[in-house]
Design a protein around this motif. Structure first.
Motif, mmCIF file in Angstrom:
data_model
loop_
_atom_site.group_PDB
_atom_site.id
_atom_site.type_symbol
_atom_site.label_atom_id
_atom_site.label_comp_id
_atom_site.label_asym_id
_atom_site.label_seq_id
_atom_site.Cartn_x
_atom_site.Cartn_y
_atom_site.Cartn_z
ATOM 1 N N ALA A 65 48.389 80.652 51.611
ATOM 2 C CA ALA A 65 49.529 79.826 52.008
ATOM 3 C C ALA A 65 49.299 79.201 53.380
ATOM 4 O O ALA A 65 49.500 78.000 53.575
ATOM 5 C CB ALA A 65 50.806 80.668 52.020
ATOM 6 N N LEU A 66 48.860 80.016 54.337
ATOM 7 C CA LEU A 66 48.652 79.509 55.691
ATOM 8 C C LEU A 66 47.494 78.520 55.752
ATOM 9 O O LEU A 66 47.561 77.526 56.483
ATOM 10 C CB LEU A 66 48.449 80.669 56.658
ATOM 11 N N ASP A 67 46.438 78.758 54.966
ATOM 12 C CA ASP A 67 45.324 77.807 54.900
ATOM 13 C C ASP A 67 45.789 76.464 54.345
ATOM 14 O O ASP A 67 45.417 75.404 54.853
ATOM 15 C CB ASP A 67 44.187 78.344 54.028
ATOM 16 N N THR A 68 46.601 76.511 53.302
ATOM 17 C CA THR A 68 47.112 75.278 52.696
ATOM 18 C C THR A 68 48.021 74.538 53.663
ATOM 19 O O THR A 68 47.933 73.308 53.796
ATOM 20 C CB THR A 68 47.848 75.590 51.385
ATOM 21 N N LEU A 69 48.887 75.263 54.347
ATOM 22 C CA LEU A 69 49.763 74.616 55.337
ATOM 23 C C LEU A 69 48.955 73.981 56.462
ATOM 24 O O LEU A 69 49.278 72.880 56.926
ATOM 25 C CB LEU A 69 50.769 75.624 55.901
ATOM 26 N N ALA A 70 47.889 74.633 56.904
ATOM 27 C CA ALA A 70 47.028 74.063 57.952
ATOM 28 C C ALA A 70 46.357 72.786 57.451
ATOM 29 O O ALA A 70 46.273 71.790 58.185
ATOM 30 C CB ALA A 70 45.981 75.083 58.394
ATOM 31 N N ALA A 71 45.889 72.797 56.213
ATOM 32 C CA ALA A 71 45.267 71.592 55.646
ATOM 33 C C ALA A 71 46.269 70.458 55.543
ATOM 34 O O ALA A 71 45.946 69.297 55.870
ATOM 35 C CB ALA A 71 44.672 71.911 54.270
ATOM 36 N N LEU A 72 47.487 70.772 55.130
ATOM 37 C CA LEU A 72 48.523 69.739 55.054
ATOM 38 C C LEU A 72 48.881 69.214 56.438
ATOM 39 O O LEU A 72 49.138 68.019 56.611
ATOM 40 C CB LEU A 72 49.760 70.281 54.335
ATOM 41 N N GLN A 73 48.903 70.093 57.427
ATOM 42 C CA GLN A 73 49.176 69.648 58.802
ATOM 43 C C GLN A 73 48.066 68.705 59.272
ATOM 44 O O GLN A 73 48.346 67.694 59.917
ATOM 45 C CB GLN A 73 49.288 70.843 59.744
ATOM 46 N N ASN A 74 46.815 69.013 58.947
ATOM 47 C CA ASN A 74 45.706 68.115 59.298
ATOM 48 C C ASN A 74 45.864 66.756 58.624
ATOM 49 O O ASN A 74 45.606 65.717 59.237
ATOM 50 C CB ASN A 74 44.359 68.736 58.922
ATOM 51 N N MET A 75 46.303 66.764 57.373
ATOM 52 C CA MET A 75 46.551 65.504 56.673
ATOM 53 C C MET A 75 47.671 64.734 57.363
ATOM 54 O O MET A 75 47.594 63.516 57.513
ATOM 55 C CB MET A 75 46.914 65.767 55.215
ATOM 56 N N VAL A 82 52.698 62.297 54.919
ATOM 57 C CA VAL A 82 52.597 63.660 54.390
ATOM 58 C C VAL A 82 53.708 64.535 54.973
ATOM 59 O O VAL A 82 54.075 65.554 54.394
ATOM 60 C CB VAL A 82 51.197 64.256 54.688
ATOM 61 N N GLY A 83 54.288 64.121 56.063
ATOM 62 C CA GLY A 83 55.344 64.889 56.721
ATOM 63 C C GLY A 83 56.524 65.187 55.828
ATOM 64 O O GLY A 83 57.162 66.235 55.969
ATOM 65 N N ILE A 84 56.825 64.314 54.875
ATOM 66 C CA ILE A 84 57.950 64.552 53.975
ATOM 67 C C ILE A 84 57.732 65.832 53.165
ATOM 68 O O ILE A 84 58.665 66.554 52.858
ATOM 69 C CB ILE A 84 58.195 63.334 53.056
ATOM 70 N N LEU A 85 56.474 66.128 52.833
ATOM 71 C CA LEU A 85 56.167 67.352 52.095
ATOM 72 C C LEU A 85 56.384 68.592 52.950
ATOM 73 O O LEU A 85 56.864 69.610 52.475
ATOM 74 C CB LEU A 85 54.710 67.334 51.615
ATOM 75 N N LEU A 86 56.010 68.488 54.208
ATOM 76 C CA LEU A 86 56.077 69.643 55.103
ATOM 77 C C LEU A 86 57.440 69.832 55.750
ATOM 78 O O LEU A 86 57.885 70.964 55.946
ATOM 79 C CB LEU A 86 55.033 69.504 56.204
ATOM 80 N N TYR A 87 58.060 68.732 56.117
ATOM 81 C CA TYR A 87 59.251 68.831 56.955
ATOM 82 C C TYR A 87 60.509 68.260 56.323
ATOM 83 O O TYR A 87 61.554 68.242 56.952
ATOM 84 C CB TYR A 87 58.995 68.131 58.293
ATOM 85 N N GLY A 88 60.420 67.776 55.118
ATOM 86 C CA GLY A 88 61.595 67.251 54.426
ATOM 87 C C GLY A 88 61.991 65.881 54.943
ATOM 88 O O GLY A 88 61.267 65.223 55.682
ATOM 89 N N GLU A 89 63.158 65.459 54.547
ATOM 90 C CA GLU A 89 63.667 64.132 54.882
ATOM 91 C C GLU A 89 63.835 63.927 56.379
ATOM 92 O O GLU A 89 63.725 62.823 56.880
ATOM 93 C CB GLU A 89 65.027 63.918 54.206
#
Length: 92
Positions: A65-75, A82-89
């Protein structure tokens, strides 16, 4: 292609719904596909799940989970959409 976003189950309701923390945003997520309890009868409270369109699709370990979140943060650092996926509206 679809993407599952890791989230940690912070609360489970009487129905099959849970409150899941994803990138600091609490979302309502349906647990029908993974169940409220694991194969040993333990609550899924505190477990990590991959969430797609409001459903917990699978249970994953914290490291994944943490690895995936880090990869998404890099994206997100390269492509803010990509922020909508991580942080919502809120963080569009």
């Amino acid at each position: 292609m679809c993407i599952g976003i890791p989230g940690k189950i912070s609360q489970i309701t009487d129905s099959m719904l849970a409150r899941v923390a994803i990138g600091g945003v609490i979302r309502d997520v349906d647990l029908t596909l993974v169940g409220k309890y694991d194969q040993n009868g333990n609550s899924r409270l505190g477990q990590w799940v991959l969430v797609h369109v409001g459903f917990a699709m699978s249970v994953i370990d914290e490291h994944a989970a943490l690895d995936t979140l880090a990869a998404l943060q890099n994206m997100y650092d390269l492509e803010p959409d990509v922020g909508i996926l991580l942080y919502g509206e809120e963080k569009r």
